[in-house]
Design a protein around this motif. Sequence first.
Motif, PDB file in Angstrom:
ATOM      1  N   HIS A 165     102.499  67.703  23.005  1.00  0.00           N
ATOM      2  CA  HIS A 165     102.816  68.279  21.766  1.00  0.00           C
ATOM      3  C   HIS A 165     102.524  67.484  20.826  1.00  0.00           C
ATOM      4  O   HIS A 165     101.974  67.909  19.499  1.00  0.00           O
ATOM      5  N   GLN A 166     102.793  66.209  20.519  1.00  0.00           N
ATOM      6  CA  GLN A 166     102.476  65.154  19.456  1.00  0.00           C
ATOM      7  C   GLN A 166     101.003  65.084  19.399  1.00  0.00           C
ATOM      8  O   GLN A 166     100.575  65.202  18.346  1.00  0.00           O
ATOM      9  N   GLN A 167     100.290  65.169  20.549  1.00  0.00           N
ATOM     10  CA  GLN A 167      98.961  65.141  20.369  1.00  0.00           C
ATOM     11  C   GLN A 167      98.179  66.180  19.460  1.00  0.00           C
ATOM     12  O   GLN A 167      97.173  66.051  18.702  1.00  0.00           O
ATOM     13  N   THR A 168      98.795  67.292  20.162  1.00  0.00           N
ATOM     14  CA  THR A 168      98.062  68.510  19.515  1.00  0.00           C
ATOM     15  C   THR A 168      98.788  69.129  18.181  1.00  0.00           C
ATOM     16  O   THR A 168      98.382  70.051  17.596  1.00  0.00           O
ATOM     17  N   ALA A 169      99.852  68.253  17.641  1.00  0.00           N
ATOM     18  CA  ALA A 169     100.398  68.898  16.471  1.00  0.00           C
ATOM     19  C   ALA A 169      99.367  68.904  15.196  1.00  0.00           C
ATOM     20  O   ALA A 169      99.614  70.125  14.611  1.00  0.00           O
ATOM     21  N   PRO A 170      98.544  68.238  14.882  1.00  0.00           N
ATOM     22  CA  PRO A 170      97.777  68.465  13.488  1.00  0.00           C
ATOM     23  C   PRO A 170      97.094  69.872  13.535  1.00  0.00           C
ATOM     24  O   PRO A 170      97.064  70.704  12.889  1.00  0.00           O
ATOM     25  N   ARG A 171      96.529  70.072  14.984  1.00  0.00           N
ATOM     26  CA  ARG A 171      95.554  71.281  15.087  1.00  0.00           C
ATOM     27  C   ARG A 171      96.519  72.661  15.008  1.00  0.00           C
ATOM     28  O   ARG A 171      96.244  73.391  14.105  1.00  0.00           O
ATOM     29  N   ARG A 172      97.698  72.485  15.418  1.00  0.00           N
ATOM     30  CA  ARG A 172      98.638  73.404  15.624  1.00  0.00           C
ATOM     31  C   ARG A 172      99.256  73.625  13.893  1.00  0.00           C
ATOM     32  O   ARG A 172      99.265  74.880  13.416  1.00  0.00           O
ATOM     33  N   LEU A 173      99.513  72.707  13.509  1.00  0.00           N
ATOM     34  CA  LEU A 173      99.811  72.618  11.774  1.00  0.00           C
ATOM     35  C   LEU A 173      98.772  73.273  11.050  1.00  0.00           C
ATOM     36  O   LEU A 173      98.922  74.381  10.059  1.00  0.00           O
ATOM     37  N   GLU A 174      97.546  72.851  11.211  1.00  0.00           N
ATOM     38  CA  GLU A 174      96.466  73.464  10.637  1.00  0.00           C
ATOM     39  C   GLU A 174      96.435  74.694  10.640  1.00  0.00           C
ATOM     40  O   GLU A 174      95.891  75.736   9.785  1.00  0.00           O
ATOM     41  N   ALA A 175      96.523  75.298  11.749  1.00  0.00           N
ATOM     42  CA  ALA A 175      96.394  76.478  12.258  1.00  0.00           C
ATOM     43  C   ALA A 175      97.442  77.380  11.720  1.00  0.00           C
ATOM     44  O   ALA A 175      97.317  78.545  11.212  1.00  0.00           O
ATOM     45  N   ALA A 176      98.798  76.594  11.527  1.00  0.00           N
ATOM     46  CA  ALA A 176      99.850  77.503  10.808  1.00  0.00           C
ATOM     47  C   ALA A 176      99.437  77.807   9.208  1.00  0.00           C
ATOM     48  O   ALA A 176      99.877  78.720   8.828  1.00  0.00           O
ATOM     49  N   LEU A 177      98.840  76.831   8.644  1.00  0.00           N
ATOM     50  CA  LEU A 177      98.808  76.762   7.283  1.00  0.00           C
ATOM     51  C   LEU A 177      97.693  77.531   6.909  1.00  0.00           C
ATOM     52  O   LEU A 177      97.460  78.076   5.723  1.00  0.00           O
ATOM     53  N   GLU A 178      96.658  77.327   7.830  1.00  0.00           N
ATOM     54  CA  GLU A 178      95.455  78.167   7.187  1.00  0.00           C
ATOM     55  C   GLU A 178      95.277  79.567   6.936  1.00  0.00           C
ATOM     56  O   GLU A 178      94.543  79.615   5.833  1.00  0.00           O
ATOM     57  N   PRO A 179      96.181  80.374   7.490  1.00  0.00           N
ATOM     58  CA  PRO A 179      95.960  81.772   7.172  1.00  0.00           C
ATOM     59  C   PRO A 179      96.381  81.787   5.481  1.00  0.00           C
ATOM     60  O   PRO A 179      96.038  82.549   4.813  1.00  0.00           O
ATOM     61  N   TYR A 180      97.361  80.814   5.240  1.00  0.00           N
ATOM     62  CA  TYR A 180      97.935  80.955   3.803  1.00  0.00           C
ATOM     63  C   TYR A 180      96.699  80.701   2.848  1.00  0.00           C
ATOM     64  O   TYR A 180      96.310  81.244   1.977  1.00  0.00           O
ATOM     65  N   ALA A 181      95.983  79.558   3.411  1.00  0.00           N
ATOM     66  CA  ALA A 181      94.738  79.048   2.582  1.00  0.00           C
ATOM     67  C   ALA A 181      93.794  80.107   2.418  1.00  0.00           C
ATOM     68  O   ALA A 181      93.292  80.262   1.442  1.00  0.00           O
ATOM     69  N   GLN A 182      93.524  80.920   3.473  1.00  0.00           N
ATOM     70  CA  GLN A 182      92.627  81.780   3.623  1.00  0.00           C
ATOM     71  C   GLN A 182      92.753  83.026   2.840  1.00  0.00           C
ATOM     72  O   GLN A 182      92.134  83.448   1.745  1.00  0.00           O
ATOM     73  N   LEU A 183      94.449  83.265   2.602  1.00  0.00           N
ATOM     74  CA  LEU A 183      94.645  84.627   1.857  1.00  0.00           C
ATOM     75  C   LEU A 183      94.544  84.233   0.367  1.00  0.00           C
ATOM     76  O   LEU A 183      94.003  84.990  -0.380  1.00  0.00           O
ATOM     77  N   LEU A 184      94.946  83.011   0.063  1.00  0.00           N
ATOM     78  CA  LEU A 184      94.784  82.433  -1.162  1.00  0.00           C
ATOM     79  C   LEU A 184      93.372  82.439  -1.736  1.00  0.00           C
ATOM     80  O   LEU A 184      93.318  82.627  -3.083  1.00  0.00           O
ATOM     81  N   SER A 185      92.464  81.940  -0.837  1.00  0.00           N
ATOM     82  CA  SER A 185      90.917  81.867  -1.470  1.00  0.00           C
ATOM     83  C   SER A 185      90.265  82.934  -1.638  1.00  0.00           C
ATOM     84  O   SER A 185      89.335  83.179  -2.113  1.00  0.00           O
ATOM     85  N   ILE A 186      90.926  84.291  -1.465  1.00  0.00           N
ATOM     86  CA  ILE A 186      90.366  85.569  -1.875  1.00  0.00           C
ATOM     87  C   ILE A 186      90.574  85.503  -3.504  1.00  0.00           C
ATOM     88  O   ILE A 186      89.463  86.075  -3.919  1.00  0.00           O
ATOM     89  N   SER A 187      91.778  85.539  -3.607  1.00  0.00           N
ATOM     90  CA  SER A 187      91.884  85.722  -5.364  1.00  0.00           C
ATOM     91  C   SER A 187      91.739  84.624  -6.224  1.00  0.00           C
ATOM     92  O   SER A 187      91.438  84.723  -7.390  1.00  0.00           O
ATOM     93  N   LEU A 188      91.903  83.464  -5.601  1.00  0.00           N
ATOM     94  CA  LEU A 188      91.878  82.136  -6.470  1.00  0.00           C
ATOM     95  C   LEU A 188      90.627  81.734  -7.142  1.00  0.00           C
ATOM     96  O   LEU A 188      90.487  81.279  -8.336  1.00  0.00           O
ATOM     97  N   PRO A 189      89.355  81.740  -6.469  1.00  0.00           N
ATOM     98  CA  PRO A 189      88.113  81.461  -7.046  1.00  0.00           C
ATOM     99  C   PRO A 189      87.873  81.830  -8.429  1.00  0.00           C
ATOM    100  O   PRO A 189      87.425  81.202  -9.380  1.00  0.00           O
ATOM    101  N   ARG A 190      88.323  83.349  -8.530  1.00  0.00           N
ATOM    102  CA  ARG A 190      88.030  83.842  -9.944  1.00  0.00           C
ATOM    103  C   ARG A 190      88.804  83.152 -10.939  1.00  0.00           C
ATOM    104  O   ARG A 190      88.477  82.887 -11.978  1.00  0.00           O
TER     105      ARG A 190
END
Lengths: 616, 154
Positions: free
Chosen positions: A20-45
């Motif tokens: 679990h410790q070893q795989t934490a960063p990937r899972r954290l990234e996977a947890a936050l990534e959808p929000y980043a993707q969602l925001l990057s739709i409207s934010l560039p403009r």
Amino acid sequence: MLWGASLVMFAGGGAAWVWHQQTAPRRLEAALEPYAQLLSISLPRVVGMRATNQVTEILVALRAAPAVMEAAVTDMQGRPLGVYRSRFEAPPRPVGFQPEGLYVTEGDVRLVRDIRVDGQAVGQLHLWSRVALLDSGAKNFSHVFVGMGGLLLVLTFWQTWRVRRAVIEPIAALTAKVDNIIEKTGLQPVEPVKMEDELERLDAHVEQMHQALAQRQKELQAANDFLKAVLDNAAPAIISVNLQGTITGFNPAAERLLGYKAEEVVNRRTPLLFHDSAEIKERAEELSRLMGQPVSEDMEVFFCLPRRGQTDAREWTYICRDGRRVTVWLALNPLVDAQGQLKGYVGIAEDLTERKQQEQELRRKNEEMERFIYTVSHDLKSPLVTIKGFVGELLHALEEKRYDQMAGDLKRVAAATDKMSELLNDLLELSRVGRVKYPATEVSLEHVAREALMALEGVVREGGVEVIIQPDLPKVFADRHRLFEVYLNLMENAVKFMGPQPSPRVIVGWESGKPEPVFFVQDNGIGVPPAYQETIFGLFNKLDNESPGTGLGLAIVRRIIEVHGGRIWVESEGRGCGSRFCFTLGGEVLMSLSKPASSTEMCDESASSPHPVGGG
Amino acid sequence: MKVPALLILLVEDNADHAELVRRNLARHNPAHRLVHLRDGESALDYLFQRGVFAPPKAPPRPHLILLDLRLPKLDGLEVLRQVKQDPELHLIPTVILTTSDAERDLFRAYDGHANSYLAKPLDFGAFTGLLETFGRYWLGCNRYPWPEARPRGS
């Protein structure tokens, strides 16, 4: 089992936690990534237009995402364009330019994404969260791990305690027991043992015991061999029985004595098999009287005394397999084990046959001796009475000056002294036979017989007796002088006891019969009645007291023959039927026996080669 | 009334001893007759009147028997036994006169109902004295169951 399961779970929990410790960063990234993707739709403009208000509005939409604690949008220089904070209890995290990526520091997670317009980065989006919010599973795994660790510890202690109780303590007890055995049995420890732990000691002691047992085994074997040799070679019969009376041991001497094989009787029969039931009955009655209580007519007659610690030794009759009855001296003793427990009885039986025979022989010798003394005293006294009596008569006659009877009386005195002297000579001769030995030489029996005949020439001629000496009498290796006496005596008797025989004849011959040659002197005289055929060889036993002689002649002959290892006997149908005195000689005497011609059966009428000598 | 001479039967195999007995008895006691036989068989023939002593030559029954123990053919004890078992002869006093002083012989003689036991002494004086005493007692003092010698059965 439980400990094993705990161990598995402990290991599993640990492994899961590490994974679990070893795989934490990937899972954290996977947890936050959808929000980043969602925001990057409207934010560039809005970032391109630097419309900070609109940026903040867009960021507020993150309220719906509880995992995101803070968010910030900066330009490429790191200047903030808008921020979002879900809670305000903590100071805002510092913002600044960071290359794209996931950063994890002390439980904080920061995801940085560039905001691009037409492939050109115009700003950066920063999202903050906490590992704990994102990854509650890790906590569970660590709980399992710690819990299982604790359980394991408890279980291990418990297990150790159990091992101690179940293994170490018994081993210690066992070691102590072995020590005890070694000490008690007096087995010397082979080497001092280094007492590091019980197992080592136990091992050493077991080894010691093994050696001691091997030694004991060897000693027992040796003792057993010794006992077996004693039992096998013992002269007396040794028979052991158990408490029920069944035979448990039967040595070879017992087999020889009784004719039964050990395997026929051991564990199968009781000694009643070869005891006389009448004797058992008699003994039971005797013991019943002795003990004042009934003793049954079975093995009890043997047991009741030894059981009370009394040795029971007495004569019994054994009936052998072939029906022969043997008198034995049977000594019975209890058979007791090392704990003093009565296990059975041992009987040791000595064959008394030989002793009985010796006793009988001794008794016979004693009787003979008694008769000898009795007769000697009588036969010596008798002429003395005559001598003294007639000397008295002579003196009396002298006093009275009567001379008519004196010559007759003097002759009586002279005859009585002659008789005494003859008796004394014969007694001396008898005592010398066997005591004084002449050297053995090669003796021709024919010559000896002929010499005897010459010595008897007078009586032979007087009686008109025809004497035939078989010419093939062999040569033997013996005492010539004594054999001469034998022939002289036998031939003299033969001539002397002719009786009223019109054609008296004596034959001296032999038969090379089986199993041994028999020499004989045969006559056709008065014969010997069956009742006297044994006694005439005794001392002073005369067939007829009126005959001359001392009654010692045949006793001397028998003595000589016995000294030469032979036997003598007489064959006669009775009075008036003639007699045949036969004797044998021992093997040593016959050693050089040579026979010139083949044996000829001698018959009264058909002497093969009559050799009349003397005769009328 | 004439007292008949006592008849003694002497059974003795040794002729010399018999002669000594005869002379000594004659010397002191003239009034007797002595019959000497040399073996047990003839002694029994005489007493039972058989063999050479069978009737009509049957001899008179003796008043007294003087018996030696060691005898040819049949020994003195056997003679004694037969005499003492006979319903008539057993009355005859039987005196043993022998060289043997063995206890065994003494016992067996009395066991066979001998009436007296005398051992021949070696010494001449003692021998003469013994026979003198014997004669005085048995020929002088002793009373017998029948007064005169007569043929058996008559």
